[in-house]
Design a protein around this motif. Structure first.
Motif, short mmCIF file in Angstrom:
data_model
loop_
_atom_site.label_atom_id
_atom_site.label_comp_id
_atom_site.label_asym_id
_atom_site.label_seq_id
_atom_site.Cartn_x
_atom_site.Cartn_y
_atom_site.Cartn_z
N ASN A 156 0.77 -1.14 -0.02
CA ASN A 156 -0.09 0.16 0.04
C ASN A 156 0.74 1.19 -0.05
O ASN A 156 1.76 1.37 0.82
CB ASN A 156 -0.87 0.01 1.08
CG ASN A 156 -2.01 0.90 0.98
OD1 ASN A 156 -2.87 0.84 1.68
ND2 ASN A 156 -2.07 2.06 0.28
N ILE A 176 1.99 4.96 0.70
CA ILE A 176 1.58 6.08 1.62
C ILE A 176 2.30 7.29 1.33
O ILE A 176 3.35 7.21 0.71
CB ILE A 176 1.88 5.44 3.22
CG1 ILE A 176 3.32 5.19 3.41
CG2 ILE A 176 1.06 4.17 3.41
CD1 ILE A 176 3.63 4.81 4.76
N VAL A 178 -2.13 6.03 8.76
CA VAL A 178 -1.65 4.84 8.81
C VAL A 178 -0.56 4.85 9.96
O VAL A 178 0.21 5.74 10.35
CB VAL A 178 -0.75 4.44 7.45
CG1 VAL A 178 -2.07 4.13 6.39
CG2 VAL A 178 0.08 5.06 7.07
N ALA A 204 2.45 -2.59 7.93
CA ALA A 204 1.15 -1.93 8.50
C ALA A 204 0.72 -2.62 9.81
O ALA A 204 0.33 -3.77 10.10
CB ALA A 204 -0.03 -2.11 7.37
N TYR A 263 -1.85 -0.58 12.04
CA TYR A 263 -3.51 0.06 11.78
C TYR A 263 -3.66 1.11 10.93
O TYR A 263 -2.50 1.78 10.56
CB TYR A 263 -3.26 0.44 13.45
CG TYR A 263 -5.15 0.77 13.62
CD1 TYR A 263 -6.08 -0.44 13.45
CD2 TYR A 263 -5.57 2.00 14.08
CE1 TYR A 263 -7.47 -0.23 13.88
CE2 TYR A 263 -6.95 2.09 14.22
CZ TYR A 263 -7.77 1.15 13.89
OH TYR A 263 -9.04 1.32 14.20
N MET A 264 -4.98 1.19 10.64
CA MET A 264 -5.49 2.48 9.79
C MET A 264 -6.58 3.10 10.43
O MET A 264 -7.31 2.16 10.96
CB MET A 264 -5.35 1.78 8.39
CG MET A 264 -4.39 1.34 7.55
SD MET A 264 -5.04 0.72 6.13
CE MET A 264 -3.50 0.43 5.37
N LYS A 303 -0.35 9.11 5.47
CA LYS A 303 -1.97 8.60 4.84
C LYS A 303 -1.57 7.75 4.07
O LYS A 303 -0.67 7.67 3.11
CB LYS A 303 -2.48 10.02 4.58
CG LYS A 303 -2.07 10.52 3.28
CD LYS A 303 -2.70 11.83 3.00
CE LYS A 303 -2.21 12.31 1.57
NZ LYS A 303 -3.01 13.48 0.91
N HIS A 304 -2.85 6.87 3.73
CA HIS A 304 -2.95 5.93 2.71
C HIS A 304 -3.10 6.52 1.22
O HIS A 304 -3.78 7.64 1.15
CB HIS A 304 -4.09 5.02 3.15
CG HIS A 304 -4.85 4.28 1.88
ND1 HIS A 304 -4.85 3.19 1.54
CD2 HIS A 304 -5.95 5.03 1.03
CE1 HIS A 304 -5.51 3.12 0.60
NE2 HIS A 304 -6.16 3.97 0.02
N LEU A 319 3.80 -1.34 3.63
CA LEU A 319 3.70 0.19 3.34
C LEU A 319 4.90 0.90 2.62
O LEU A 319 5.87 0.52 3.11
CB LEU A 319 3.26 1.11 4.71
CG LEU A 319 1.75 0.62 5.38
CD1 LEU A 319 1.69 1.41 6.53
CD2 LEU A 319 0.80 0.10 4.39
#
Length: 244
Positions: free
Chosen positions: A124, A126, A143, A151, A153-154, A172-173, A215
């Motif tokens: 993902n 970020i 994130v 990762a 947590y989000m 941020k995502h 991430l």
């Protein structure tokens, strides 16, 4: 390893119906997204995954590879999984169909040098939050990650909370997500997890079930999701000025 970029293109947007077909500089939006994705060096192929025959017809007229998927999908990941059953690859990158200014370098960043194929694995993109106002906006998914950028947590709220220290950056995502086939198949066969249901963030499902989501930070993530008429005007003006 064979990689595929998949662009989910849904016709039934609430705020901008038929969004993938809206005209920008004489071309439909989905064409611009495809052209940007094709510049990514780490993708072997780029496909559009759609639920609408009108989008399919336009893609075929423009010689854009396209696959039809069902209308019942709740998330882009569900549509991506169905597309993966028709497009054979080892790793799939989800590319938002409403970002005609998406950076090909950020797409490349989502494809790691090595992808495990025997366990569920995803990536993902970020980016560091530079505008403090973005922290409180629930559409910006914040994130939290460990020292290896796995990762943890989000959340839609600002996390982590600066209780003992304020000398850190929030991240941020960004909507570019990569999956191996096992991760996509897991998503199809699993139910939403507890944290996903609480936060309303479907990517949290992987963390709910202990799957690895790596991430990957990028420097620039200023692409805009076209969600409103004002967004569309801004993108048209910017692309006209740059003569893209």
């Amino acid at each position: 390893m064979r990689t595929a970029g998949i662009i989910p293109a849904r016709y039934g947007s609430t705020r901008l119906p038929g969004k993938p077909l809206l005209e920008i500089q004489g071309r439909p939006m989905v064409w611009w997204v495809c052209e940007r994705a094709r510049r990514a060096r780490r993708l072997d192929q780029v496909w559009v995954a759609t639920d609408d025959r009108r989008i399919e017809e336009v893609c075929r007229d423009l010689q854009i590879p396209v696959v039809m998927t069902g209308r019942e999908h709740r998330t882009a990941a569900e549509r991506l999984q169905e597309a993966s059953e028709q497009v054979r690859a080892d790793f799939y990158v989800q590319i938002n169909g409403d970002e005609p200014l998406i950076d090909p370098a950020n797409i490349d960043a989502a494809v790691p040098d090595e992808v495990p194929l025997d366990v569920e694995f995803g990536t993902n993109i970020i980016a560091r939050v530079k505008d403090p106002a973005q922290l409180c906006h629930s559409s910006n998914i914040k994130v939290v990650f460990d020292g290896s950028f796995r990762a943890l947590y989000m959340s839609r709220t600002p996390v982590p909370y600066p209780f003992c220290d304020v000398s850190f950056s929030y991240y941020k995502h960004v909507g570019i997500i990569g999956y191996n086939r096992k991760m996509l198949d897991f998503y199809k066969s699993s139910a939403p997890g507890r944290l996903e249901l609480i936060e309303g963030i479907d990517t949290l499902r992987f963390l709910d079930y202990g799957k690895e989501l790596r991430l990957i930070p990028v420097e620039r993530a200023d692409s805009l999701s076209v969600d409103t008429e004002a967004d569309l005007r801004w993108v048209r003006e910017r692309m006209s000025e740059k003569r893209l």
